[in-house]
Design an enzyme around this catalytic site. Structure first.
Site, PDB file in Angstrom:
ATOM      1  N   PRO A  15       0.794  -1.222   0.000  1.00 32.21           N
ATOM      2  CG  PRO A  15      -0.058  -1.058   2.150  1.00 32.21           C
ATOM      3  CD  PRO A  15       0.572  -2.034   1.193  1.00 32.21           C
ATOM      4  CG  ASN A  16      -0.184   4.349   1.378  1.00 38.72           C
ATOM      5  OD1 ASN A  16      -1.154   4.913   0.887  1.00 38.72           O
ATOM      6  ND2 ASN A  16      -0.219   3.792   2.576  1.00 38.72           N
ATOM      7  NE  ARG A  23       4.138   6.558   1.583  1.00 38.79           N
ATOM      8  CZ  ARG A  23       4.410   5.319   1.957  1.00 38.79           C
ATOM      9  NH1 ARG A  23       4.859   4.442   1.065  1.00 38.79           N
ATOM     10  NH2 ARG A  23       4.228   4.942   3.194  1.00 38.79           N
ATOM     11  CE1 TYR A  28       9.145   4.803   2.607  1.00 38.54           C
ATOM     12  CE2 TYR A  28       7.585   6.624   2.745  1.00 38.54           C
ATOM     13  CZ  TYR A  28       8.098   5.446   3.253  1.00 38.54           C
ATOM     14  OH  TYR A  28       7.578   4.896   4.398  1.00 38.54           O
ATOM     15  CG  ASN A  80       8.223  -2.404   0.094  1.00 42.10           C
ATOM     16  OD1 ASN A  80       7.775  -2.557   1.239  1.00 42.10           O
ATOM     17  ND2 ASN A  80       8.754  -1.266  -0.324  1.00 42.10           N
ATOM     18  CB  ALA A  83       1.700   0.094   6.211  1.00 45.03           C
ATOM     19  CG  HIS A  86       5.632  -2.422   9.967  1.00 42.66           C
ATOM     20  ND1 HIS A  86       6.957  -2.818   9.914  1.00 42.66           N
ATOM     21  CD2 HIS A  86       5.526  -1.376   9.095  1.00 42.66           C
ATOM     22  CE1 HIS A  86       7.610  -2.026   9.055  1.00 42.66           C
ATOM     23  NE2 HIS A  86       6.756  -1.160   8.550  1.00 42.66           N
ATOM     24  CG  ASP A  93      -0.844 -17.341   8.226  1.00 40.50           C
ATOM     25  OD1 ASP A  93       0.234 -17.570   8.824  1.00 40.50           O
ATOM     26  OD2 ASP A  93      -1.938 -17.203   8.813  1.00 40.50           O
ATOM     27  CD  GLU A 104      10.691  -7.891   5.237  1.00 37.29           C
ATOM     28  OE1 GLU A 104      10.910  -9.022   5.734  1.00 37.29           O
ATOM     29  OE2 GLU A 104      10.418  -6.890   5.922  1.00 37.29           O
ATOM     30  CG  HIS A 106      11.206  -2.676   3.941  1.00 36.88           C
ATOM     31  ND1 HIS A 106       9.837  -2.604   3.919  1.00 36.88           N
ATOM     32  CD2 HIS A 106      11.518  -3.852   4.546  1.00 36.88           C
ATOM     33  CE1 HIS A 106       9.335  -3.682   4.510  1.00 36.88           C
ATOM     34  NE2 HIS A 106      10.336  -4.465   4.893  1.00 36.88           N
ATOM     35  CG  LEU A 107      11.519   2.210  -1.450  1.00 39.06           C
ATOM     36  CD1 LEU A 107      10.189   2.920  -1.560  1.00 39.06           C
ATOM     37  CD2 LEU A 107      12.374   2.465  -2.662  1.00 39.06           C
ATOM     38  CB  SER A 108      12.870   3.841   4.597  1.00 41.55           C
ATOM     39  OG  SER A 108      11.832   3.007   5.097  1.00 41.55           O
ATOM     40  NE  ARG A 113      10.524   5.619   8.167  1.00 42.82           N
ATOM     41  CZ  ARG A 113       9.541   5.451   7.275  1.00 42.82           C
ATOM     42  NH1 ARG A 113       9.649   4.513   6.350  1.00 42.82           N
ATOM     43  NH2 ARG A 113       8.467   6.223   7.325  1.00 42.82           N
ATOM     44  NE  ARG A 117       7.520   4.007   9.724  1.00 46.45           N
ATOM     45  CZ  ARG A 117       6.397   4.187   9.025  1.00 46.45           C
ATOM     46  NH1 ARG A 117       5.976   3.247   8.201  1.00 46.45           N
ATOM     47  NH2 ARG A 117       5.695   5.296   9.122  1.00 46.45           N
TER      48      ARG A 117
END
Ligand code: DQA
Length: 153
Positions: A15-16, A23, A28, A80, A83, A86, A93, A104, A106-108, A113, A117
């Site tokens: 999401p997002n 954003r 990001y 990725n 949100a 977390h 599952d 997995e 993540h950009l950040s 943070r 997170r």
């Protein structure tokens, strides 16, 4: 030329991430999701694999997409979950259910943070994790996943 089937990799954005480019640019970066997907496609060409990428704002849609990776449809998943990283037991599952090797990304650097997170529901069911390198997290993740598969998965 080899007759071996092309290794198919599923790229899933949570999401997002459709808002990348506008954003929270200080976290990001300025690159859009389409630009990241284009870089992934170019790298996939170099590595001799095929990537199919999509973005989903809904947890259920991500679960459906992961379920669609089973049964030999895809050899690996680069994900990725944003949100949902977390919070989502359902995504964890689904990854366990299809048993397709996943990386997995993540950009950040989520550990630099907020504390909420720092937990990932999938950290222990993925092959490995790449984070903190902006769009390069995805590219490094794809290289790592393809290397993992080449060594026998
Ligand atoms: C993110 C980190 C998550 O904590 C956040 O919710 C995101 C993006 C990242 O790529 O850095 O949406 O997954």
């Amino acid at each position: 030329m080899s007759d071996a089937p092309t290794v198919a990799i599923r790229v899933l954005h949570g999401p997002n991430l459709n808002l990348l480019g506008t954003r929270e640019e200080s976290i990001y970066g300025a690159l859009t999701l389409a630009a990241i997907d284009a870089r992934l496609a170019a790298l996939a060409g170099e590595l001799g694999v095929a990537v199919t990428a999509s973005q989903h704002n809904g947890e259920g849609a991500l679960v459906d997409a992961i379920q669609g990776c089973g049964g030999g449809a895809f050899a690996g998943i680069l994900i990725n979950p944003a949100a949902y990283t977390h919070t989502s037991v359902a995504i964890r599952d689904a990854l366990l259910a299809v048993a397709v090797p996943a990386v997995e990304v993540h950009l950040s650097n989520v550990y630099a943070r907020e504390a909420f997170r720092h937990h990932s529901t999938i950290a222990d069911v993925v092959v490995g994790r790449l984070m903190g390198f902006g769009p390069d997290s995805y590219l490094l993740g794809l290289r790592a996943l393809v290397g993992h598969l080449a060594r026998g998965g």
